[in-house]
Design a protein around this motif. Structure first.
Motif, PDB file in Angstrom:
ATOM      1  N   GLY A 136       0.789  -1.221   0.000  1.00  0.00           N
ATOM      2  CA  GLY A 136       0.000   0.000   0.000  1.00  0.00           C
ATOM      3  C   GLY A 136       0.822   1.271   0.000  1.00  0.00           C
ATOM      4  O   GLY A 136       0.257   2.369   0.084  1.00  0.00           O
ATOM      5  N   ILE A 137       2.128   1.161  -0.129  1.00  0.00           N
ATOM      6  CA  ILE A 137       2.977   2.343  -0.026  1.00  0.00           C
ATOM      7  C   ILE A 137       2.737   3.289  -1.205  1.00  0.00           C
ATOM      8  O   ILE A 137       2.541   2.863  -2.344  1.00  0.00           O
ATOM      9  N   GLY A 138       2.726   4.581  -0.936  1.00  0.00           N
ATOM     10  CA  GLY A 138       2.603   5.573  -1.996  1.00  0.00           C
ATOM     11  C   GLY A 138       3.912   5.750  -2.732  1.00  0.00           C
ATOM     12  O   GLY A 138       4.995   5.517  -2.171  1.00  0.00           O
ATOM     13  N   PHE A 139       3.831   6.197  -3.967  1.00  0.00           N
ATOM     14  CA  PHE A 139       5.040   6.301  -4.783  1.00  0.00           C
ATOM     15  C   PHE A 139       5.982   7.389  -4.282  1.00  0.00           C
ATOM     16  O   PHE A 139       7.201   7.275  -4.428  1.00  0.00           O
ATOM     17  N   ALA A 140       5.459   8.439  -3.700  1.00  0.00           N
ATOM     18  CA  ALA A 140       6.326   9.491  -3.161  1.00  0.00           C
ATOM     19  C   ALA A 140       7.156   8.929  -2.003  1.00  0.00           C
ATOM     20  O   ALA A 140       8.372   9.160  -1.910  1.00  0.00           O
ATOM     21  N   GLN A 141       6.492   8.177  -1.103  1.00  0.00           N
ATOM     22  CA  GLN A 141       7.191   7.562   0.016  1.00  0.00           C
ATOM     23  C   GLN A 141       8.171   6.499  -0.474  1.00  0.00           C
ATOM     24  O   GLN A 141       9.292   6.375   0.032  1.00  0.00           O
TER      25      GLN A 141
END
Length: 266
Positions: free
Chosen positions: A220-225
């Motif tokens: 579920g990690i966002g691409f920015a993170q």
């Protein structure tokens, strides 16, 4: 039916070999897979039908060394698959092949084309052996004999350099050459001869593997993170690099495949 297993090398060989893997697949129909750069050189034995590298329009040799890769490959089955693969530690393959492994980059070099009678004999014996356990024993005996001639002087310092790269999301050539106690010019030459690609490109491949690993374990990690955790300058940099190595943006890739990396596992 498909079976896949990973076998660990004996403790004495672990500094040089990450693991062996064995794949058997008798699934009816064509099996296709996209492979990405792993940062490791491999020795491959086909005991079944060979795979076709579709983007190069060539069949893999029966037994071959797979050098460091700078991009993706698409492979397709041509029949029942039975493969035994040796995956070397990133810095260790040169010990067993006695050549600058930069010569192997982006190539599948047939064992039959290498001036190494002992390696050619090993390939024939692996192809003809009764079972996989005997194959692994033959392979390990071959590696033990290679080690009887000693290991390269630079091996420990390269192992430290690779360890530092694996543990750092940000580093540079100057820091790596200091770890190796070499000038930057010497370091780059020795690194390439032993690892098969430039330090900069190797760091990019490790960053790709880190990205795949984080995506695998944190879906579920966002691409920015994701870009921050993996050491990219920003999200657009990550997307550009990921597409260069895989042919897809991260979003496109996870829509087609489950991200998997074992680089940081073994």
């Amino acid at each position: 039916m498909q079976t896949f297993r990973i076998i660990q090398p004996t403790p004495a060989l672990k500094p040089f070999i990450r693991y062996y893997w064995i794949l058997q697949d008798s699934t009816s129909g064509i099996v296709s897979q996209r492979t990405l750069p792993t940062g490791c050189i491999s020795l491959v034995f086909h005991r079944g039908e060979r795979l076709k590298v579709t983007n190069r329009d060539e069949l893999q040799p029966h037994s071959f060394i797979c050098g460091q890769e700078s991009g993706y490959s698409d492979v397709t089955s041509t029949g029942d698959i039975e493969m035994i693969v040796v995956v070397f530690q990133p810095h260790a393959a040169k010990i067993f092949f006695h050549m600058p492994v930069t010569l192997l980059r982006d190539r599948n070099v047939a064992v039959a084309d290498i001036e190494n009678p002992a390696l050619r004999d090993l390939a024939h014996r692996v192809e003809d052996s009764e079972n996989h356990d005997i194959c692994i024993e033959l392979i390990e005996n071959y590696f033990y004999k290679c080690l009887m001639y000693g290991t390269p002087y630079h091996l420990p310092r390269l192992a430290e350099v690779v360890r530092h790269i694996n543990n750092s999301t940000q580093t540079n050539i100057r820091a790596l050459s200091n770890i190796a106690c070499l000038s930057e010019k010497q370091f780059s030459r020795i690194f390439s001869e032993n690892i098969g690609t430039t330090p900069k490109d190797f760091m990019r491949i490790v960053r790709l593997q880190r990205t795949l690993s984080v995506m695998q374990h944190n879906q579920g990690i966002g691409f920015a993170q994701l870009s921050y955790e993996c050491g990219y300058t920003d999200q657009s940099h990550m997307i550009k690099e990921f597409k260069l190595f895989s042919g897809y943006t991260p979003k496109e890739y996870i829509a087609r495949y489950s991200p998997v990396s074992d680089y940081f596992t073994f």
